[in-house]
Design an enzyme around this catalytic site. Structure first.
Site, PDB file in Angstrom:
ATOM      1  N   LYS A 122       5.557  -3.384   2.199  1.00  0.00           N
ATOM      2  CA  LYS A 122       5.234  -2.281   1.212  1.00  0.00           C
ATOM      3  C   LYS A 122       6.001  -1.185   1.469  1.00  0.00           C
ATOM      4  O   LYS A 122       6.427  -0.783   2.783  1.00  0.00           O
ATOM      5  CB  LYS A 122       3.725  -1.980   1.822  1.00  0.00           C
ATOM      6  N   LYS A 163       6.010  -1.942   6.661  1.00  0.00           N
ATOM      7  CA  LYS A 163       5.548  -0.837   5.799  1.00  0.00           C
ATOM      8  C   LYS A 163       6.540   0.317   5.983  1.00  0.00           C
ATOM      9  O   LYS A 163       6.788   0.912   7.003  1.00  0.00           O
ATOM     10  CB  LYS A 163       4.285  -0.241   6.265  1.00  0.00           C
TER      11      LYS A 163
HETATM   12  C1  PBG Z   1      -2.662   4.514   4.410  1.00  0.00           C
HETATM   13  C2  PBG Z   1      -2.098   3.737   3.026  1.00  0.00           C
HETATM   14  C3  PBG Z   1      -1.202   4.215   2.400  1.00  0.00           C
HETATM   15  C4  PBG Z   1      -1.014   3.462   0.977  1.00  0.00           C
HETATM   16  C5  PBG Z   1      -1.828   2.326   1.483  1.00  0.00           C
HETATM   17  N1  PBG Z   1      -2.575   2.425   2.776  1.00  0.00           N
HETATM   18  C6  PBG Z   1      -0.461   5.881   2.302  1.00  0.00           C
HETATM   19  C7  PBG Z   1       0.399   6.248   3.374  1.00  0.00           C
HETATM   20  O1  PBG Z   1       0.845   5.473   4.153  1.00  0.00           O
HETATM   21  O2  PBG Z   1       0.674   7.231   3.201  1.00  0.00           O
HETATM   22  C8  PBG Z   1      -0.138   3.754  -0.004  1.00  0.00           C
HETATM   23  C9  PBG Z   1      -0.480   3.081  -1.126  1.00  0.00           C
HETATM   24  C10 PBG Z   1       0.188   3.444  -2.442  1.00  0.00           C
HETATM   25  O3  PBG Z   1       0.954   4.236  -2.300  1.00  0.00           O
HETATM   26  O4  PBG Z   1      -0.443   3.066  -3.619  1.00  0.00           O
HETATM   27  N2  PBG Z   1      -1.921   4.397   5.480  1.00  0.00           N
HETATM   28 ZN    ZN Z   2      -2.651   5.764   7.146  1.00  0.00          ZN
END
Ligand code: PBG
Ligand code: ZN
Length: 329
Positions: free
Chosen positions: A247, A194
């Site tokens: 992601k 991520k």
């Molecule tokens: C929580 C999380 C996030 C997303 C999914 N789980 C946000 C982040 O890391 O700030 C992002 C999903 C999206 O942008 O659609 N950690």
């Molecule tokens: Zn988070």
């Protein structure tokens, strides 16, 4: 002499016979955002078609999803009260535990996934407990809390857990917590690779989870790093993750392919909020054929190597796929 590719592109049936990658409604997980109240369904300005909903509305929405053939959701909670550790996330009466119980009671056939993180639940908006000296998330204390959160979700009846906080060792900690509580058969889908991405902007409006200071670069990955992207997913495979994830998706197609080729686990991609909003806004401006661009994008994720696509487009894509099956393409 040259190759006649075009003779295989003339008859539409032959084109279908030769299609290498396909998209199916079975590939989708649909994200839903829960907050307290009754009859609450508030659209978010930055994400047209995406709502914050109360539990009763989520339960109703599952009927719509099932009618479209969508059998899986991922839940994000917006608690009434936030504090420094994110207590609501670890409480059996917390917003997510309540929602899981309600959805599974009304829809035992819906496959319910929960996002496991603390950023929506902490008053500072970071993904775990803060280390006061380093002013960033304390990895190991957060691991204990992630294990607690996982067990709360498991007891509420969730079907799969998806930790998204990018803590080192999170899969080991969660697996030990789950197994210790008797949940050996509960799968874990790790947000294994991520990135610290600006594409999460609209999500943070919906989930009310923007960090109150700083950013997430001390735990999420540098978008520039390809080798590290593979290493992150391979590490989670070794820790016992059941499914891996890349992601965001659209700007990381190469990483999707890299992870696909370096592990044997199933792979999910998260087609994130900013990717969704870009298409929506471009459609509103009248500059793209929204449906075709959406389907081409989703198919691209499959071609890159994804098995699962978490996407806000799931309902619209499911409708189009249903029409294609009916033969009216
Ligand atoms: C929580 C999380 C996030 C997303 C999914 N789980 C946000 C982040 O890391 O700030 C992002 C999903 C999206 O942008 O659609 N950690
Ligand atoms: Zn988070």
């Amino acid at each position: 002499m040259f190759t006649r590719f075009r003779r295989k592109r003339i008859h539409p049936v032959l084109r279908d016979l030769l299609q290498e990658t396909t998209l199916s409604v079975n590939d989708f997980i649909y994200p839903l955002f829960v907050k307290s109240g009754e009859g609450v369904k508030e659209e978010v300005a930055s994400m047209p078609g995406v709502y914050q909903m109360s539990i009763d509305e989520i339960v109703k929405e599952c009927d719509n999803l099932k009618a479209l053939g969508i059998k899986s959701i991922i839940l994000f909670g917006i608690p009434d009260v936030k504090d420094s550790v994110g207590s609501d996330a670890m409480c059996e009466h917390g917003i997510i535990a309540q929602t899981v119980r309600a959805v599974k009671a009304a829809h035992p056939d819906m496959f319910v996934v929960t996002d496991l993180c603390f950023c929506e639940y902490t008053d500072h908006g970071h993904c775990g407990v803060l280390d006061p000296v380093l002013e960033t998330v304390d990895n190991d204390i957060t691991l204990d809390n992630l294990a607690k959160q996982a067990v709360v979700h498991a007891k509420a009846g969730v079907d799969m857990i998806a930790p998204s906080g990018m803590m080192d060792g999170m899969i080991t900690a969660i697996r030990e917590g789950l197994d210790g509580a008797g949940f050996v058969n509960l799968p874990v889908m790790s947000y294994s690779t991520k990135f610290a991405s600006a594409y999460y902007g609209p999500f943070r409006d919906v989930a009310e989870s923007a960090p109150s200071f700083g950013d997430r670069r001390s735990y999420q990955m540098n978008p520039a790093n390809r080798r590290e992207a593979i290493a992150e997913s391979v590490a989670d495979e070794m820790e016992g993750a059941d499914i891996l994830m890349v992601k965001p998706a659209l700007a990381y197609m190469d990483v999707i392919r890299d992870v696909r080729e370096n592990t044997t686990l199933p792979l999910a991609v998260y087609n994130v909020s900013g990717e969704y909003s870009m298409l929506k806004m471009a459609a509103k401006a009248g500059v793209i054929d929204y449906e075709r661009v959406m389907m081409e994008t989703l198919l691209g994720f499959k071609r890159a190597g994804a098995d699962i696509i978490i996407t806000y487009h799931a309902k619209e894509a499911a409708e189009i796929l249903a029409k294609q099956v009916a033969g009216s393409r």
